[in-house]
Every structure is written in structure tokens, then in C-alpha cells.
Design an enzyme around this catalytic site. Sequence first.
Site, PDB file in Angstrom:
ATOM      1  N   GLU A 215     -16.708 -52.333  35.826  1.00  0.00           N
ATOM      2  CA  GLU A 215     -16.240 -51.606  34.653  1.00  0.00           C
ATOM      3  C   GLU A 215     -14.717 -51.573  34.625  1.00  0.00           C
ATOM      4  OE1 GLU A 215     -18.203 -47.765  34.189  1.00  0.00           O
ATOM      5  OE2 GLU A 215     -19.764 -48.386  35.610  1.00  0.00           O
ATOM      6  N   GLU A 333     -16.483 -43.841  25.286  1.00  0.00           N
ATOM      7  CA  GLU A 333     -17.277 -42.850  26.004  1.00  0.00           C
ATOM      8  C   GLU A 333     -16.434 -41.595  26.200  1.00  0.00           C
ATOM      9  OE1 GLU A 333     -19.202 -42.333  30.517  1.00  0.00           O
ATOM     10  OE2 GLU A 333     -18.501 -44.297  29.817  1.00  0.00           O
TER      11      GLU A 333
END
Length: 428
Positions: A215, A333
Amino acid sequence: MGSSKLYFALLCFQLIIGSTLAGRKLPSLENPKAIRLQAYTGCNGTHPQHAPPVKSFLVSDGTWVDCVPIEGQIAAHHPALKDHVIQMVPPKPARASSPKSIHPQLFAREHGGCPEGSIPVLRDDPMRKVRHPRAYKASTGGGYAAASVTDPATPTKPHEYAITGLPNISHAYSGAYSVFSVNAPTLGDESEMSLSQIWVTDGSYDLPGSLSTVETGWQTQPVLHPNDLPDAPHLFVFWTNDEYNKTGCYNLACPGFVQASNTWVIGGAMPKYTTLAQNAAAEFEVSYEVVYVPSDTNWWLYLDGVGIGYWPSSIYANGYLQGTANQVQWGGEVAIIRDSSVTTHSTTAMGSGAFPKAGYPKAAYQRNISYADATGSFFIPNPTGLDKRRRFNNPLCYDIQVQQGNFTNWGSYFFFGGSGGANPGCTY
């Protein structure tokens, strides 16, 4: 101070000064040789650490950056990386990116970079003390919730998403790319978090302990960067090998990611001018590419076409992310505080705080999104083949719009974000 403590302190000092890593001549990258990771054992035997710095810099945002010998970086402490030969010269990126006239990070703008043969490391990175906020799965809905740092019971930090991705297909993907707008979302609480990122994942929540991830993106989380400008976005990397349970960490807070660049600071700040008002004139961008390189079996990270470092496939001990992944995703997010006594939604913003319908230049975006198949060849996904997902929220909190062809040279892209509870229609 007692005599034993004084002796230990002096011994500690001598070890640092006399360390072969602290005093040795830095290698030249013009004629690189096989440089192996070398675990530094200093005075703190309870936690893996970097070797002593060869030089240090104070950045204008109040942070200190230490230049650590490249072989003495914390990755040397990972059992799978013992005697690992560092890839000093990155392979060429699969996707070409235009060079920037000005570096996206404050450290490089102000100081240029660390001496060759060393890497910049944030001093006393608070992320060492904080687990990934997505520490455990929520009991319902198949999503995520995380305990607070100090109290594992309450309050929770539910995560809300505005993401898009390709279908979950075993061994189908080996990389992902996009050009990010870099924004500075405002937060309802300094312990909350907002980000924009790429996920490359393998394994599944359906097979406990198997989910493995690569990520990267930018993140705003002020409690982890108390010396920085308010709401400043920071470059981050993350990995896990067991569904965010015991393995993995942010940035260089634990052994895993191997850094090669001497100019980019993992966890370092981007300039604060990446705000909504200033983006009305010109959006600030950084290109991110994550791709598996078979020749050295590493997952490489490129920023603006420069190889920053890599996740060695050997750190994924459960057999996943060994050359391919089963899913790639892009999007935004937030991790917000939700106490059982609170009924209103957090005002933490996602992206720039503008909703996708605001478009360019107000809304946050990722453009030229593309993926690498199992052979390493990159393709542009058609928006009709991309999933659109909003987890744990309604579109009046945060939203995403995937498009193609409306901007020259943008390829497939999406606008995303929202103002959370600052919008009256956003409710739990």
C-alpha cells in the site's frame, strides 16, 4: 546517576561512535557494488533500529531528518532479509513519468537530499508507537474497525471508503499506477486520518491470516506528525502479511520496506500549499507506480518515475504476493472516531473536502489509472470494468465518480471525496 548506569551510558556512546556503520565511508552509487543489509545493534535492544546517522537536517516544518547508512536501515532486522543485497540502482519504471522541476517534498526542496550511500529517515517517527488503525475486522458488514491507541475497547475508528478496483482474480495482476492530486483534508479530530492510496493485495479475508498487501499514497494524520504544519499530507508506505494482525507497519517503523532513494523521506511531508483554495489555480500531483520486478523478485515503488525502494517478496512468508496479486484498488479512505454516545458523523474530509461533482480543479482525483497484468504489461482499465465502492458511508458523506475520455491525456480517472459530517445530509 549510579556508577553502573553511567558506565552503560558511556559504553553506549562508545558503541555508537565506534560503529562501523557510523564511521565508514559511504558507497558511491556511480560504481555500486554488492552492499548487504547489516543489522545495527545499539543501546536499545528491545526494538529494531536504524544505524546512527552520518548527517542530520532540520526541515522548516519542525521535523528532523537523519541520514542513515543505507545498509544500516531498519529493514536489516527482518529475518528474511539477513545479508540481503540492496538493489542500489532501481530498474527502469514500466510507466514513464515526466520529471518535475521541483521536488514534491519539503526535505529535498530545502536540503537537496542525503549524501550518496545514505537514506533520509524521520527522527523519532511516532508511527513506531501506533498500530495500523485497521487493526481488526468489524463484527458486522465485513469491513474494518480499529481500537484507539490507548483503549482497545472504545471508542472505535470505523473506516469509510470511496474506492474503485478490478475484479478479484487469482494471479492476475503484478502492479498498479496512477497520478494523484495531493490534498490537505481537514480533520474533525487530530487522531483521525484521511488518505488517498493504491492497494495491491493477495489472499483474502475469507481465509484468515492470508491477506497480504502493498500500500502507498499520501496520508493526513496530525497526531502522528505533531511537528508538521496542520493537516499536511505525508507520503506513506504500508505492508502486512497476515491481515493487519501482527506483521507489517507504516513507513520504516519496522523491518520490511527497503529504501534506496536518498532524496525522498518515507513519511515525510508535502508542502501545505496543496489546499483546496490554492488548487483552484493549479493542482499539485505525484505519480505512484507499484510493480513487481521478476529479475530481483521485489515489489518496487516509483514516485514521479524515480525508484524509491521496494518490498522484497521474501517478507511475505505466507506465500502470497510472490510475483502476482489477486486485486488492485485505488481511492480514498478515512478512519474516524465513533463513540457509542455520538450520533453525528465526523467532519473529517476525504480528498480535498469537495465532492466528485465539483470536478477539476476542486475535487481530489487519481488520473491515468492503469494496472499491470501477470506478465508486467500495463493496461488502461475501462470504467465499466471497475467496481465502484462506498463502504460504511452514504454518498452524502464521501463519494467517487469513475470516468474516461473527458480530459486530454487523463485516460481512465476518478474524482473522489467529500466533507463528511460537515454536509447536513451525511448521517450514520
